[in-house]
Design a protein around this motif. Structure first.
Motif, PDB file in Angstrom:
ATOM      1  N   ASP A   8      73.676  23.033  46.068  1.00 54.34           N
ATOM      2  CA  ASP A   8      73.672  22.111  47.209  1.00 54.34           C
ATOM      3  C   ASP A   8      72.602  22.495  48.222  1.00 54.34           C
ATOM      4  O   ASP A   8      71.983  21.629  48.846  1.00 54.34           O
ATOM      5  CB  ASP A   8      75.045  22.079  47.883  1.00 54.34           C
ATOM      6  N   LYS A   9      72.367  23.781  48.363  1.00 54.63           N
ATOM      7  CA  LYS A   9      71.376  24.260  49.330  1.00 54.63           C
ATOM      8  C   LYS A   9      69.945  24.007  48.848  1.00 54.63           C
ATOM      9  O   LYS A   9      69.081  23.617  49.648  1.00 54.63           O
ATOM     10  CB  LYS A   9      71.585  25.755  49.576  1.00 54.63           C
ATOM     11  N   CYS A  10      69.706  24.212  47.568  1.00 51.13           N
ATOM     12  CA  CYS A  10      68.328  24.273  47.072  1.00 51.13           C
ATOM     13  C   CYS A  10      67.841  23.065  46.297  1.00 51.13           C
ATOM     14  O   CYS A  10      66.622  22.913  46.105  1.00 51.13           O
ATOM     15  CB  CYS A  10      68.168  25.509  46.177  1.00 51.13           C
ATOM     16  N   ASN A  11      68.744  22.204  45.809  1.00 49.39           N
ATOM     17  CA  ASN A  11      68.314  21.201  44.828  1.00 49.39           C
ATOM     18  C   ASN A  11      67.262  20.235  45.347  1.00 49.39           C
ATOM     19  O   ASN A  11      66.430  19.751  44.598  1.00 49.39           O
ATOM     20  CB  ASN A  11      69.525  20.443  44.265  1.00 49.39           C
ATOM     21  N   ARG A  12      67.263  19.934  46.649  1.00 48.52           N
ATOM     22  CA  ARG A  12      66.264  19.008  47.174  1.00 48.52           C
ATOM     23  C   ARG A  12      64.882  19.649  47.310  1.00 48.52           C
ATOM     24  O   ARG A  12      63.905  18.981  47.629  1.00 48.52           O
ATOM     25  CB  ARG A  12      66.712  18.461  48.527  1.00 48.52           C
ATOM     26  N   GLY A  13      64.814  20.940  47.048  1.00 50.44           N
ATOM     27  CA  GLY A  13      63.509  21.587  47.059  1.00 50.44           C
ATOM     28  C   GLY A  13      62.897  21.700  45.684  1.00 50.44           C
ATOM     29  O   GLY A  13      61.755  22.148  45.535  1.00 50.44           O
ATOM     30  N   VAL A  14      63.652  21.291  44.647  1.00 55.84           N
ATOM     31  CA  VAL A  14      63.181  21.374  43.259  1.00 55.84           C
ATOM     32  C   VAL A  14      62.817  19.967  42.793  1.00 55.84           C
ATOM     33  O   VAL A  14      63.611  19.037  42.935  1.00 55.84           O
ATOM     34  CB  VAL A  14      64.255  21.988  42.347  1.00 55.84           C
ATOM     35  N   VAL A  15      61.622  19.799  42.242  1.00 58.79           N
ATOM     36  CA  VAL A  15      61.119  18.462  41.897  1.00 58.79           C
ATOM     37  C   VAL A  15      60.786  18.366  40.410  1.00 58.79           C
ATOM     38  O   VAL A  15      60.476  19.366  39.753  1.00 58.79           O
ATOM     39  CB  VAL A  15      59.869  18.108  42.727  1.00 58.79           C
ATOM     40  N   LEU A  16      60.852  17.137  39.901  1.00 57.63           N
ATOM     41  CA  LEU A  16      60.402  16.837  38.542  1.00 57.63           C
ATOM     42  C   LEU A  16      58.906  16.551  38.607  1.00 57.63           C
ATOM     43  O   LEU A  16      58.465  15.707  39.384  1.00 57.63           O
ATOM     44  CB  LEU A  16      61.145  15.620  37.993  1.00 57.63           C
ATOM     45  N   ILE A  17      58.138  17.266  37.801  1.00 55.44           N
ATOM     46  CA  ILE A  17      56.686  17.047  37.742  1.00 55.44           C
ATOM     47  C   ILE A  17      56.369  16.225  36.500  1.00 55.44           C
ATOM     48  O   ILE A  17      56.848  16.523  35.402  1.00 55.44           O
ATOM     49  CB  ILE A  17      55.921  18.376  37.688  1.00 55.44           C
ATOM     50  N   ALA A  18      55.568  15.187  36.677  1.00 60.78           N
ATOM     51  CA  ALA A  18      55.139  14.344  35.557  1.00 60.78           C
ATOM     52  C   ALA A  18      53.616  14.353  35.481  1.00 60.78           C
ATOM     53  O   ALA A  18      52.933  14.252  36.515  1.00 60.78           O
ATOM     54  CB  ALA A  18      55.650  12.918  35.721  1.00 60.78           C
ATOM     55  N   ILE A  19      53.088  14.477  34.273  1.00 59.37           N
ATOM     56  CA  ILE A  19      51.641  14.442  34.041  1.00 59.37           C
ATOM     57  C   ILE A  19      51.354  13.264  33.119  1.00 59.37           C
ATOM     58  O   ILE A  19      51.844  13.219  31.987  1.00 59.37           O
ATOM     59  CB  ILE A  19      51.111  15.738  33.385  1.00 59.37           C
ATOM     60  N   GLU A  20      50.581  12.305  33.602  1.00 61.51           N
ATOM     61  CA  GLU A  20      50.141  11.177  32.779  1.00 61.51           C
ATOM     62  C   GLU A  20      48.681  11.451  32.394  1.00 61.51           C
ATOM     63  O   GLU A  20      47.846  11.697  33.280  1.00 61.51           O
ATOM     64  CB  GLU A  20      50.250   9.875  33.573  1.00 61.51           C
ATOM     65  N   TYR A  21      48.388  11.421  31.088  1.00 63.38           N
ATOM     66  CA  TYR A  21      47.037  11.825  30.700  1.00 63.38           C
ATOM     67  C   TYR A  21      46.569  11.143  29.410  1.00 63.38           C
ATOM     68  O   TYR A  21      47.358  10.690  28.588  1.00 63.38           O
ATOM     69  CB  TYR A  21      46.960  13.342  30.525  1.00 63.38           C
ATOM     70  N   TYR A  22      45.248  11.074  29.283  1.00 67.94           N
ATOM     71  CA  TYR A  22      44.599  10.654  28.047  1.00 67.94           C
ATOM     72  C   TYR A  22      43.249  11.363  27.976  1.00 67.94           C
ATOM     73  O   TYR A  22      42.828  12.025  28.935  1.00 67.94           O
ATOM     74  CB  TYR A  22      44.415   9.131  27.978  1.00 67.94           C
ATOM     75  N   TYR A  23      42.567  11.232  26.832  1.00 64.82           N
ATOM     76  CA  TYR A  23      41.323  11.966  26.627  1.00 64.82           C
ATOM     77  C   TYR A  23      40.146  11.007  26.492  1.00 64.82           C
ATOM     78  O   TYR A  23      40.273   9.894  25.977  1.00 64.82           O
ATOM     79  CB  TYR A  23      41.387  12.808  25.357  1.00 64.82           C
ATOM     80  N   GLU A  24      39.008  11.483  26.944  1.00 67.59           N
ATOM     81  CA  GLU A  24      37.735  10.807  26.698  1.00 67.59           C
ATOM     82  C   GLU A  24      36.819  11.783  25.984  1.00 67.59           C
ATOM     83  O   GLU A  24      36.718  12.947  26.379  1.00 67.59           O
ATOM     84  CB  GLU A  24      37.086  10.362  28.007  1.00 67.59           C
ATOM     85  N   ILE A  25      36.176  11.315  24.918  1.00 70.47           N
ATOM     86  CA  ILE A  25      35.206  12.158  24.231  1.00 70.47           C
ATOM     87  C   ILE A  25      33.830  11.537  24.446  1.00 70.47           C
ATOM     88  O   ILE A  25      33.587  10.383  24.077  1.00 70.47           O
ATOM     89  CB  ILE A  25      35.535  12.319  22.724  1.00 70.47           C
ATOM     90  N   LYS A  26      32.959  12.278  25.117  1.00 72.22           N
ATOM     91  CA  LYS A  26      31.609  11.808  25.401  1.00 72.22           C
ATOM     92  C   LYS A  26      30.668  12.340  24.334  1.00 72.22           C
ATOM     93  O   LYS A  26      30.430  13.543  24.241  1.00 72.22           O
ATOM     94  CB  LYS A  26      31.167  12.291  26.791  1.00 72.22           C
ATOM     95  N   PHE A  27      30.139  11.392  23.541  1.00 75.05           N
ATOM     96  CA  PHE A  27      29.269  11.784  22.442  1.00 75.05           C
ATOM     97  C   PHE A  27      27.837  11.998  22.931  1.00 75.05           C
ATOM     98  O   PHE A  27      27.477  11.627  24.057  1.00 75.05           O
ATOM     99  CB  PHE A  27      29.313  10.726  21.335  1.00 75.05           C
ATOM    100  N   ASN A  28      27.008  12.552  22.053  1.00 71.36           N
ATOM    101  CA  ASN A  28      25.649  12.920  22.433  1.00 71.36           C
ATOM    102  C   ASN A  28      24.720  11.723  22.568  1.00 71.36           C
ATOM    103  O   ASN A  28      23.580  11.869  23.016  1.00 71.36           O
ATOM    104  CB  ASN A  28      25.070  13.896  21.407  1.00 71.36           C
ATOM    105  N   ASN A  29      25.151  10.533  22.195  1.00 70.49           N
ATOM    106  CA  ASN A  29      24.291   9.347  22.306  1.00 70.49           C
ATOM    107  C   ASN A  29      24.794   8.392  23.398  1.00 70.49           C
ATOM    108  O   ASN A  29      24.553   7.190  23.352  1.00 70.49           O
ATOM    109  CB  ASN A  29      24.211   8.618  20.967  1.00 70.49           C
ATOM    110  N   ASN A  30      25.527   8.947  24.382  1.00 75.40           N
ATOM    111  CA  ASN A  30      26.037   8.197  25.533  1.00 75.40           C
ATOM    112  C   ASN A  30      27.136   7.200  25.182  1.00 75.40           C
ATOM    113  O   ASN A  30      27.462   6.320  25.995  1.00 75.40           O
ATOM    114  CB  ASN A  30      24.890   7.461  26.258  1.00 75.40           C
ATOM    115  N   ILE A  31      27.696   7.303  23.996  1.00 81.45           N
ATOM    116  CA  ILE A  31      28.882   6.521  23.637  1.00 81.45           C
ATOM    117  C   ILE A  31      30.111   7.343  23.997  1.00 81.45           C
ATOM    118  O   ILE A  31      30.139   8.561  23.837  1.00 81.45           O
ATOM    119  CB  ILE A  31      28.893   6.183  22.130  1.00 81.45           C
ATOM    120  N   SER A  32      31.151   6.677  24.503  1.00 82.55           N
ATOM    121  CA  SER A  32      32.412   7.352  24.804  1.00 82.55           C
ATOM    122  C   SER A  32      33.528   6.781  23.935  1.00 82.55           C
ATOM    123  O   SER A  32      33.584   5.564  23.693  1.00 82.55           O
ATOM    124  CB  SER A  32      32.791   7.174  26.281  1.00 82.55           C
TER     125      SER A  32
END
Length: 368
Positions: A31-55
């Motif tokens: 009861d004392k501490c729970n409002r200080g603990v948070v759920l962390i979410a990471i939304e992510y995706y990848y980009e691959i940058k090729f050597n000929n300027n294509i992604s």
């Protein structure tokens, strides 16, 4: 007479000091501490940058392989979501967690090697197909020029040539791929970091409060990071964890120590002192991320407990608190609610033994 008064006073003080407060219950700690603990979410995706300027864009690397590569960002599937736990450590929105929670890592070098192999295979397949198409077109034209065909057959042959030429032209559009060398490419992880509070509802990404990563430990063995709310304001009703002693008997003990020899029992808590074997510890976190936390009343964190199972080294402590993925970054507390560690890893093939990074390393990271 004065001696009698002094003796009675000392006796009263000693009796008062021996009447200690008991440790809080698990319910009281939560009861004392729970409002200080948070759920962390990471939304992510990848980009691959090729050597000929294509992604290219993708979301999955499985066993070193890129699974869903597209060359149009709009065609990308939904970004990945991963979860962890964090807890407030300042009034200006700073939150402690694990480095691996916010720093998405994958074997990108292996992914580039396997992608290079796929591209080489694709080049061969496309060249073979273009060669086959060109050969078929020549054969059809030769038939058209050397044989008397009915009007219907001639039209069918002309239509077939157009179909093959269209396919060849389409394959020709992939010519730029031939100049791509995945080994010379760069893979970038695009991510957004957000938090959600205990006892709140989530229905979409915008319900998470946006954060930025402000610190990560550079030491390999110290799996810690600090993120911060973009508005730099910790909500007033959120508990802020610190490195102080929360045992209410300490002041009494300081008086008692004037009359008694200082013993381990009377020692003030310090994050620099080793934890004792079989010492009771608690953890508040989001086991299994959003899946278990989501209830009809909103997000609900969990409190679990166990005991210190092994003498700690300079970096970590082992305890018998059961956890699931998503609990990384959870605060680990002693029986008085003092912060002793940050949960970060399971013992392999076990959910009942876990490691925490000692709190002294978090304090060091915060002060750097």
């Amino acid at each position: 007479m004065n001696r009698v008064v002094l003796l009675l006073t000392c006796t009263f003080i000693l009796l008062s000091c021996n009447n200690e407060f008991p440790p809080p219950t698990a319910r009281e700690l939560y009861d004392k501490c729970n409002r200080g603990v948070v759920l962390i979410a990471i939304e992510y995706y990848y980009e691959i940058k090729f050597n000929n300027n294509i992604s290219g864009y993708f979301t999955q690397i499985e066993n070193g392989e890129i699974k869903d590569l597209v060359f149009n960002e709009e065609e990308l599937d939904k970004p990945n979501l991963s979860f962890g736990t964090g807890f407030f450590i300042s009034e200006n929105g700073k939150i402690a967690t694990n480095r691996h929670v916010v720093d998405i890592q994958n074997d990108t070098e292996t992914a580039k090697k396997k992608l290079s192999y796929k591209f080489n295979t694709l080049r061969v397949e496309i060249n073979d197909r273009i060669s086959t198409i060109s050969s078929n077109i020549r054969e059809i034209r030769q038939i058209m020029n050397t044989n008397y065909l009915s009007i219907n057959d001639y039209q069918l042959a002309s239509s077939k040539i157009q179909e093959l030429e269209s396919e060849r032209d389409e394959l020709g559009l992939y010519e730029r791929i031939f100049t791509i060398d995945p080994m010379k490419s760069k893979i970038i992880c695009h991510k957004s970091v957000g938090i959600a509070y205990n006892n709140t509802h989530l229905s979409k990404w915008s319900d998470f409060k946006e954060c930025v990563v402000v610190k990560q430990s550079k030491e390999e063995d110290i799996d810690l990071a600090v993120i911060q709310l973009k508005n730099k304001q910790t909500p007033r009703d959120c508990y802020v964890f610190d490195f102080d002693d929360h045992n209410p008997n300490i002041e009494k003990k300081s008086v008692l120590d004037r009359f008694e020899k200082n013993t381990a029992k009377n020692q003030k808590f310090s994050i620099y002192n080793p934890l004792n074997i079989n010492e009771q510890v608690y953890m508040i976190g989001y086991n299994h991320g959003i899946d278990i936390a989501t209830t009809t009343d909103g997000l609900k964190s969990q409190i679990t407990q166990g005991f210190v199972s092994q003498e700690s080294d300079n970096y970590r402590v082992l305890y018998s608190i059961p956890t699931l993925q998503g609990s990384s970054g959870s605060p680990v507390l002693d029986k008085w609610g003092n912060l002793v560690a940050v949960n970060f890893a399971q013992v392999r093939n076990s959910q009942n033994f876990n490691y925490g990074i000692l709190a002294k390393h978090l304090k060091k990271l915060v002060q750097e």
